[in-house]
Write a protein that holds these residues in place. Structure first.
Motif, PDB file in Angstrom:
ATOM      1  N   GLY A 172      98.456  -5.206  25.042  1.00  0.00           N
ATOM      2  CA  GLY A 172      99.537  -6.185  25.053  1.00  0.00           C
ATOM      3  C   GLY A 172     100.545  -5.895  23.968  1.00  0.00           C
ATOM      4  N   LEU A 173     101.567  -6.735  23.903  1.00  0.00           N
ATOM      5  CA  LEU A 173     102.627  -6.585  22.907  1.00  0.00           C
ATOM      6  C   LEU A 173     102.231  -7.319  21.623  1.00  0.00           C
ATOM      7  CD1 LEU A 173     105.686  -7.205  25.243  1.00  0.00           C
ATOM      8  CD2 LEU A 173     104.890  -5.014  24.340  1.00  0.00           C
ATOM      9  N   HIS A 174     102.442  -6.641  20.495  1.00  0.00           N
ATOM     10  CA  HIS A 174     102.059  -7.205  19.199  1.00  0.00           C
ATOM     11  C   HIS A 174     103.169  -7.004  18.180  1.00  0.00           C
ATOM     12  CE1 HIS A 174      98.138  -6.855  21.159  1.00  0.00           C
ATOM     13  NE2 HIS A 174      97.640  -7.674  20.238  1.00  0.00           N
ATOM     14  N   ALA A 175     103.188  -7.889  17.205  1.00  0.00           N
ATOM     15  CA  ALA A 175     104.120  -7.769  16.085  1.00  0.00           C
ATOM     16  C   ALA A 175     103.492  -8.432  14.867  1.00  0.00           C
ATOM     17  CB  ALA A 175     105.457  -8.420  16.407  1.00  0.00           C
ATOM     18  N   HIS A 176     103.916  -8.003  13.683  1.00  0.00           N
ATOM     19  CA  HIS A 176     103.429  -8.617  12.451  1.00  0.00           C
ATOM     20  C   HIS A 176     104.104  -9.975  12.258  1.00  0.00           C
ATOM     21  CE1 HIS A 176     102.517  -9.122   8.169  1.00  0.00           C
ATOM     22  NE2 HIS A 176     101.578  -8.203   8.347  1.00  0.00           N
ATOM     23  N   ARG A 177     103.389 -10.886  11.633  1.00  0.00           N
ATOM     24  CA  ARG A 177     103.923 -12.238  11.410  1.00  0.00           C
ATOM     25  C   ARG A 177     105.254 -12.200  10.651  1.00  0.00           C
ATOM     26  NH1 ARG A 177     100.317 -16.024  12.803  1.00  0.00           N
ATOM     27  NH2 ARG A 177      98.115 -15.390  12.941  1.00  0.00           N
ATOM     28  N   CYS A 178     105.350 -11.325   9.676  1.00  0.00           N
ATOM     29  CA  CYS A 178     106.568 -11.287   8.873  1.00  0.00           C
ATOM     30  C   CYS A 178     107.766 -10.860   9.728  1.00  0.00           C
ATOM     31  CB  CYS A 178     106.401 -10.358   7.681  1.00  0.00           C
ATOM     32  SG  CYS A 178     106.241  -8.613   8.088  1.00  0.00           S
ATOM     33  N   TYR A 179     107.554  -9.960  10.683  1.00  0.00           N
ATOM     34  CA  TYR A 179     108.655  -9.561  11.564  1.00  0.00           C
ATOM     35  C   TYR A 179     109.090 -10.737  12.436  1.00  0.00           C
ATOM     36  CZ  TYR A 179     111.255  -7.614  15.424  1.00  0.00           C
ATOM     37  OH  TYR A 179     112.240  -7.388  16.371  1.00  0.00           O
ATOM     38  N   LEU A 180     108.125 -11.475  12.998  1.00  0.00           N
ATOM     39  CA  LEU A 180     108.452 -12.594  13.880  1.00  0.00           C
ATOM     40  C   LEU A 180     109.100 -13.741  13.104  1.00  0.00           C
ATOM     41  CD1 LEU A 180     105.246 -12.602  16.120  1.00  0.00           C
ATOM     42  CD2 LEU A 180     107.500 -11.684  16.686  1.00  0.00           C
ATOM     43  N   ILE A 236     103.730  -1.101  13.610  1.00  0.00           N
ATOM     44  CA  ILE A 236     103.554  -2.512  13.982  1.00  0.00           C
ATOM     45  C   ILE A 236     102.963  -3.281  12.797  1.00  0.00           C
ATOM     46  CG2 ILE A 236     102.327  -4.115  15.508  1.00  0.00           C
ATOM     47  CD1 ILE A 236     102.355  -1.879  17.641  1.00  0.00           C
ATOM     48  N   ARG A 237     101.936  -2.723  12.186  1.00  0.00           N
ATOM     49  CA  ARG A 237     101.277  -3.390  11.062  1.00  0.00           C
ATOM     50  C   ARG A 237     102.208  -3.553   9.860  1.00  0.00           C
ATOM     51  NH1 ARG A 237      95.584  -0.027  11.669  1.00  0.00           N
ATOM     52  NH2 ARG A 237      94.430  -1.607  12.870  1.00  0.00           N
ATOM     53  N   ALA A 238     103.182  -2.670   9.743  1.00  0.00           N
ATOM     54  CA  ALA A 238     104.125  -2.730   8.621  1.00  0.00           C
ATOM     55  C   ALA A 238     105.274  -3.693   8.882  1.00  0.00           C
ATOM     56  CB  ALA A 238     104.672  -1.332   8.328  1.00  0.00           C
ATOM     57  N   GLY A 239     105.320  -4.295  10.071  1.00  0.00           N
ATOM     58  CA  GLY A 239     106.385  -5.245  10.374  1.00  0.00           C
ATOM     59  C   GLY A 239     107.681  -4.600  10.818  1.00  0.00           C
ATOM     60  N   CYS A 240     107.601  -3.366  11.335  1.00  0.00           N
ATOM     61  CA  CYS A 240     108.820  -2.653  11.737  1.00  0.00           C
ATOM     62  C   CYS A 240     109.385  -3.139  13.067  1.00  0.00           C
ATOM     63  CB  CYS A 240     108.543  -1.155  11.827  1.00  0.00           C
ATOM     64  SG  CYS A 240     108.141  -0.396  10.250  1.00  0.00           S
ATOM     65  N   GLY A 241     108.555  -3.766  13.895  1.00  0.00           N
ATOM     66  CA  GLY A 241     109.043  -4.213  15.189  1.00  0.00           C
ATOM     67  C   GLY A 241     107.900  -4.571  16.119  1.00  0.00           C
ATOM     68  N   ILE A 242     108.209  -4.646  17.412  1.00  0.00           N
ATOM     69  CA  ILE A 242     107.246  -5.008  18.446  1.00  0.00           C
ATOM     70  C   ILE A 242     106.780  -3.735  19.148  1.00  0.00           C
ATOM     71  CG2 ILE A 242     106.929  -6.243  20.629  1.00  0.00           C
ATOM     72  CD1 ILE A 242     109.081  -8.205  19.652  1.00  0.00           C
ATOM     73  N   ARG A 252      91.616  -7.896  15.290  1.00  0.00           N
ATOM     74  CA  ARG A 252      90.937  -7.658  14.014  1.00  0.00           C
ATOM     75  C   ARG A 252      91.831  -7.969  12.813  1.00  0.00           C
ATOM     76  NH1 ARG A 252      88.858  -1.560  15.470  1.00  0.00           N
ATOM     77  NH2 ARG A 252      87.446  -2.070  17.203  1.00  0.00           N
ATOM     78  N   ASP A 253      93.144  -7.970  13.030  1.00  0.00           N
ATOM     79  CA  ASP A 253      94.096  -8.166  11.935  1.00  0.00           C
ATOM     80  C   ASP A 253      94.735  -9.554  12.073  1.00  0.00           C
ATOM     81  OD1 ASP A 253      96.190  -8.161  10.115  1.00  0.00           O
ATOM     82  OD2 ASP A 253      96.681  -6.049  10.457  1.00  0.00           O
ATOM     83  N   PRO A 254      94.441 -10.470  11.170  1.00  0.00           N
ATOM     84  CA  PRO A 254      94.973 -11.830  11.296  1.00  0.00           C
ATOM     85  C   PRO A 254      96.492 -11.900  11.202  1.00  0.00           C
ATOM     86  CG  PRO A 254      93.917 -11.531   9.155  1.00  0.00           C
ATOM     87  CD  PRO A 254      93.585 -10.322   9.968  1.00  0.00           C
ATOM     88  N   ASP A 255      97.134 -10.863  10.689  1.00  0.00           N
ATOM     89  CA  ASP A 255      98.596 -10.861  10.564  1.00  0.00           C
ATOM     90  C   ASP A 255      99.304 -10.306  11.799  1.00  0.00           C
ATOM     91  OD1 ASP A 255      98.845 -12.021   8.021  1.00  0.00           O
ATOM     92  OD2 ASP A 255      98.320 -10.118   7.074  1.00  0.00           O
ATOM     93  N   LEU A 256      98.545  -9.773  12.753  1.00  0.00           N
ATOM     94  CA  LEU A 256      99.151  -9.291  13.992  1.00  0.00           C
ATOM     95  C   LEU A 256      99.118 -10.398  15.039  1.00  0.00           C
ATOM     96  CD1 LEU A 256      98.018  -5.586  14.501  1.00  0.00           C
ATOM     97  CD2 LEU A 256     100.080  -6.492  13.427  1.00  0.00           C
ATOM     98  N   VAL A 257     100.243 -10.607  15.696  1.00  0.00           N
ATOM     99  CA  VAL A 257     100.376 -11.677  16.702  1.00  0.00           C
ATOM    100  C   VAL A 257     100.525 -11.042  18.080  1.00  0.00           C
ATOM    101  CG1 VAL A 257     101.705 -13.678  17.436  1.00  0.00           C
ATOM    102  CG2 VAL A 257     101.477 -13.159  14.987  1.00  0.00           C
ATOM    103  N   HIS A 258      99.689 -11.488  18.997  1.00  0.00           N
ATOM    104  CA  HIS A 258      99.763 -11.043  20.390  1.00  0.00           C
ATOM    105  C   HIS A 258     100.783 -11.928  21.107  1.00  0.00           C
ATOM    106  CE1 HIS A 258      97.378 -10.196  24.358  1.00  0.00           C
ATOM    107  NE2 HIS A 258      98.597  -9.711  24.380  1.00  0.00           N
ATOM    108  N   ILE A 259     101.921 -11.370  21.477  1.00  0.00           N
ATOM    109  CA  ILE A 259     103.010 -12.165  22.057  1.00  0.00           C
ATOM    110  C   ILE A 259     103.102 -11.940  23.561  1.00  0.00           C
ATOM    111  CG2 ILE A 259     104.301 -12.093  19.887  1.00  0.00           C
ATOM    112  CD1 ILE A 259     106.110  -9.974  21.158  1.00  0.00           C
ATOM    113  N   LEU A 260     103.759 -12.893  24.230  1.00  0.00           N
ATOM    114  CA  LEU A 260     104.002 -12.824  25.684  1.00  0.00           C
ATOM    115  C   LEU A 260     102.719 -12.528  26.452  1.00  0.00           C
ATOM    116  CD1 LEU A 260     107.373 -10.823  25.656  1.00  0.00           C
ATOM    117  CD2 LEU A 260     107.066 -13.290  25.884  1.00  0.00           C
ATOM    118  N   GLN A 261     101.658 -13.241  26.108  1.00  0.00           N
ATOM    119  CA  GLN A 261     100.358 -12.963  26.725  1.00  0.00           C
ATOM    120  C   GLN A 261     100.341 -13.284  28.216  1.00  0.00           C
ATOM    121  OE1 GLN A 261      96.885 -14.332  24.528  1.00  0.00           O
ATOM    122  NE2 GLN A 261      98.083 -14.448  22.632  1.00  0.00           N
TER     123      GLN A 261
END
Length: 301
Positions: A172-180, A236-242, A252-261
């Motif tokens: 799926g599509l993921h992004a870091h919380r700070c990016y969102l 993705i983990r660095a917050g560069c984008g989606i 596994r990473d609480p800072d990664l958000v699964h979007i548009l599920q």
């Protein structure tokens, strides 16, 4: 051409020079001296009767003959490596289990994020088993024994292969919380056009299968590209984008958000593949079965 058949060492040296681009780099790779590498090349040229490299101020330039010989030398190297792996399976029997070397080919993400705990458990059960892990997003040729077992994300097309379908790995599509937080959460696939998107910078078997699953990828404008799944995951983990990420890895990473599920729920079909001639070889059979069990558990089967 000389009647004396060249030593395999000469072919190995030739192949390494072709791959590394210079005598000095090949010497470092093989653990030999540069003069020794030069003597090997000279001896091979004398034996086959034509020049393989042109010495230029910029370095060695392979001749047309060298380019023609390279795939044959690569096949010799694969066969020699396969022979050595097969030889490791023979000798004094172990009281614990099988012995020998098995070479596994997998993508970078699978090899780094998924296989280590599976291989750790296998190593505990089979302490005399040696695993060579070859990580690449390119498909290694099992028929020519560049690997014994492969984890593939597309159905194999070659014959003479033993194939075990693992099933679908959710992606799926993921992004870091700070990016969102800085750019907002897209509410639709169309909204991805307004975001920084991370994508591949070259086509291979995996990316072609991914585009079939995600045709919207043709419409987005990626502003970050990488030819490595692992590099994309780091971006993705660095917050560069989606970007696209395996759901289990993202979880596994609480800072990664699964979007548009709801808009995008896809499974990446996964297969374990082995040359059918190896299916009765204990070292390969036990490794194959362990990978099937571990990968099936990871895929949620």
């Amino acid at each position: 051409m000389s009647d004396l058949e060249p030593s395999w060492d000469f072919y190995r040296t030739f192949l390494t020079v072709m791959q590394e681009g210079s005598l000095s780099a090949a010497a470092r790779q093989l653990g030999l001296t540069q003069p020794t590498i030069g003597r090997h090349i000279d001896a091979l040229e004398t034996s086959i009767g034509f020049q393989l490299f042109i010495r230029t101020p910029q370095g060695l330039m392979p001749t047309e003959a060298a380019v023609d010989l390279k795939p044959h030398a690569a096949k010799l190297a694969s066969n020699a490596a396969a022979l050595l792996r097969a030889a490791t399976g023979h000798g004094p029997s172990s009281s614990v289990g099988v012995r020998g070397t098995v070479r596994i080919s997998a993508s970078e993400v699978i090899g780094i994020e998924v296989l280590p705990p599976i291989l750790a458990a296998l190593g505990e059960a089979q302490p005399d088993l040696i695993i060579e892990l070859s990580l690449s997003d390119d498909v290694e040729d099992l028929l020519h024994q560049k690997a014994d077992i492969a984890v593939r994300m597309a159905p194999p097309t070659q014959d003479a292969l033993l194939v075990q379908r693992i099933g679908g790995i959710p992606i799926g599509l993921h992004a870091h919380r700070c990016y969102l937080e800085a750019n907002g959460v897209p509410q639709s696939l169309e909204g991805l056009r307004e975001h920084r998107f991370i994508a591949f910078d070259r086509e291979n078997e995996f990316t072609r299968s991914l585009r079939k699953l995600m045709p919207f990828l043709n419409a987005v404008r990626p502003v970050l590209k990488a030819d490595s799944n692992l590099a994309q995951l780091a971006l993705i983990r660095a917050g560069c984008g989606i970007g696209v990420c395996q759901v289990e890895i993202g979880r596994r990473d609480p800072d990664l958000v699964h979007i548009l599920q709801k808009e995008l729920a896809l499974n990446l079909q996964t297969f374990l593949v082995m040359h059918e001639n190896l299916k009765t070889t204990p070292r390969c059979r036990i490794t194959f079965d362990a990978l099937v069990a571990g990968m099936s558990a990871y895929a949620g089967k």
